[in-house]
Write a protein that holds these residues in place. Structure first.
Motif: not given
Lengths: 254, 322
Positions: A89-94, A98, A101-102, A105, B187, B189-190, B192-194, B198
């Motif tokens: 469960n990650v952010f695929p297109s980042l 990043e 980093r999210l 943050q 955030v 964009q995060a 948008r992704e998932n 997030t």
């Protein structure tokens, strides 16, 4: 000492089906607890109830003595309850960097910084790179997450969880679907976290041998019920658990 | 290393384009071309604001025209009712920010709790309400006929309006760029992704969606004001679904998730539109330019869903590899 994570009579019902039923547990700070049980025993559902993805039909959850039963996922994370997911469960297109980093943050509490220059938060990136090194992903920082191999995604997942620096870590089968060569490096990562000694870890795992060497306590779930809770040695001796695992015990109650 | 070099080269390109745009009025003496370029700049801002929702946050709205319309009407009404000084224009801009801020906040709160297509339908309905309001509140809006009004003297000259619009686009581009590069923008964009992931990192999704909705709403409102200034006329068309669809088309053709793509899309769509309208003298079919846009839209979604900028990036990535 007060338990850091506590549940009482935790139950969730989907119609007549109750994947988790009347589970009461106490997890002490800085312990390593493994949750075992056959497929469909309700392990992941229990995690979902703890981390807030699902709300219980009955029962309560406390974190550090605070009732969190009705708090959202985000609020629980901020209070110190982080989790990894069984299904990646990650952010695929980042990029990998990043992704982490999210998480860094989020941990730093920079939620609403609308027009800050990216330079102001350069240290997030540094910390993210450190974490990637910890999980042995440093070389992949600039790849897109969707291009990672499965095992690498699992490591990324762990790096993101570590970045949150939560006191309680819920690890849902971190080695699921990994090739055998990849497993030792993940174990190494988990061992390191455990050795730091300042985290409370709950782990769902199928690889029993690995679980035994790590765990202070074992929880055995069977058909949504807590079958046993004890030290690994006692659990292994327990006849009840043996029969459950060997499939001799059938659920004829519900 | 490579990243800095790429950044440097893209800055060089932006500089060159800006210089060309500044030089344009001195080279061209066609009034029509000047007006067309002015509209491209203004639509570029509108498309960028839409991209904040669609490309960065992954929210599909069918009612983005409402902010454009609020901007256009507010400025028009101020200049019409009060006086046509620069001051009243600036005050109207402030009013636009307040109004679109409130509306976009409410839309955010009310509707962002809904999942994708429910949200899209609700925005469509609310934009429809504004359209009806503009039609029925005849005392103020003069109904569907609309009204003309005078604009501040400074903006009357087409060349100076051109420069104001150019500056408007550049400023909005940098502001929005800064926003999308900020921690909050990341955030989005995060999300948008998932979205679910997030949230489990500790971000409260709803707040971010409201922020996205407001930033997009404010920027769209300002572009609506500027649009009214170029036309010196306003009618209910500014609330039309066509306006939203134009923004959708521009962002998708240009490349979603890239502010630059929205500007490119705006230029392309308006230039092609103007070209096709000219061709109408040759054959009546060109009068129905929507037919062609429909075809372009289908082809774009089928063959290059990443848009022009996305495709260009893919090529460059391949080039760098091989």
């Amino acid at each position: 000492m007060q338990p850091i994570l506590q549940t009482e009579g935790l139950t969730i019902a989907f119609g007549g089906h109750k994947p988790v039923q009347d589970v009461s547990l106490n997890v002490m700070p800085h312990t390593f607890t493994s949750i075992i049980g056959p497929n469909g025993a309700g392990k992941t559902t229990l995690f979902n109830l703890l981390s807030g993805q699902l709300k219980p039909t009955e029962g309560k959850v406390w974190l550090k003595g605070k009732d969190i039963t009705h708090l959202s996922v985000a609020k629980r994370t901020r209070l110190g309850l982080g989790r990894s997911f069984q299904i990646t469960n990650v952010f695929p297109s980042l990029t990998v960097l990043e992704n982490v980093r999210l998480a860094v943050q989020a941990q730093a509490g920079v939620y609403y910084s609308l027009f800050a220059s990216p330079k102001k938060h350069a240290h997030f990136e540094k910390r993210a790179i450190e974490l990637l090194e910890t999980v042995l992903l440093g070389a992949k920082a600039d790849s897109l997450a969707k291009n990672l191999a499965h095992g690498e995604k699992r490591k990324l997942e762990i790096a993101m969880l570590l970045a949150l620096e939560t006191e309680v870590l819920l690890l849902d089968e971190p080695t699921a679907g990994m090739s055998l060569e990849e497993v030792p490096s993940i174990l190494e990562v988990i061992r390191r976290i455990k050795e730091e000694g300042n985290r409370t870890i709950l782990l769902i795992e199928h690889k029993m041998d690995m679980v035994l060497s790590f765990s202070d306590r074992l929880l055995v779930l069977f058909n949504g019920r807590l079958l046993a809770e004890d030290t690994p040695e006692n659990i292994m001796k327990s006849e009840l658990v043996q029969t459950a695992y060997l499939g001799g015990l059938y659920d004829d109650a519900s | 290393m490579m990243l800095t070099r790429r950044l440097a080269s893209s800055r060089w390109w932006i500089g060159l384009v800006v210089l060309l745009l500044i030089g344009f009025p001195f080279v061209s003496d066609s009034r029509g071309a000047l007006i067309l370029m002015t509209q491209i700049f203004i639509y570029a801002v509108f498309a960028m604001s839409y991209d904040i929702l669609l490309g960065y946050t992954g929210i599909i709205s069918f009612g983005h025209a409402m902010f454009f319309g609020i901007g256009a009407y507010t400025t028009a009404i101020f200049l019409h009712r009060w006086d046509h000084s620069l001051l009243s224009f600036l005050v109207s801009l402030l009013a636009v920010l307040v109004l679109t801020g409130i509306v976009s906040y409410l839309i955010g709160v009310m509707t962002l709790r809904l999942k994708s297509h429910f949200y899209a339908m609700l925005t469509l309905a609310i934009a429809g309400l504004f359209l009806v309001l503009a039609e029925k509140w005849r005392d103020v809006t003069k109904g569907s006929d609309g009204f003309t009004f005078y604009i501040p003297d400074l903006l009357k000259d087409r060349t100076s309006l051109y420069f104001v619009a150019l500056a408007f686009m550049i400023i909005m581009f940098f502001l929005l760029k800064r926003f999308t590069d900020s921690p909050t923008g990341k955030v989005l964009q995060a999300i948008r992704e998932n979205e679910q992931r997030t949230e489990s990192l500790g971000y409260q999704i709803l707040h971010y969606k409201i922020i996205a909705s407001m930033v997009a709403g404010l920027a769209a409102g300002l572009s609506g004001s500027m649009y009214a200034i170029t036309l010196r006329f306003v009618n209910t068309a500014v609330f039309g679904t066509n306006v939203t669809l134009d923004a959708l088309l521009m962002t998708i053709i240009g490349g979603v998730g890239t502010l630059f793509g929205s500007m490119l899309g705006s230029a392309l769509i308006l230039l092609v539109h103007a070209g096709l309208t000219d061709l109408a003298k040759i054959h009546w079919i060109f009068e129905r330019w929507m037919i062609f846009f429909g075809a372009i839209y289908i082809l774009a979604v089928m063959f290059f869903p990443q848009g022009i900028v996305g495709m260009f990036r893919q090529w460059r990535a391949k080039w760098n590899k091989g």
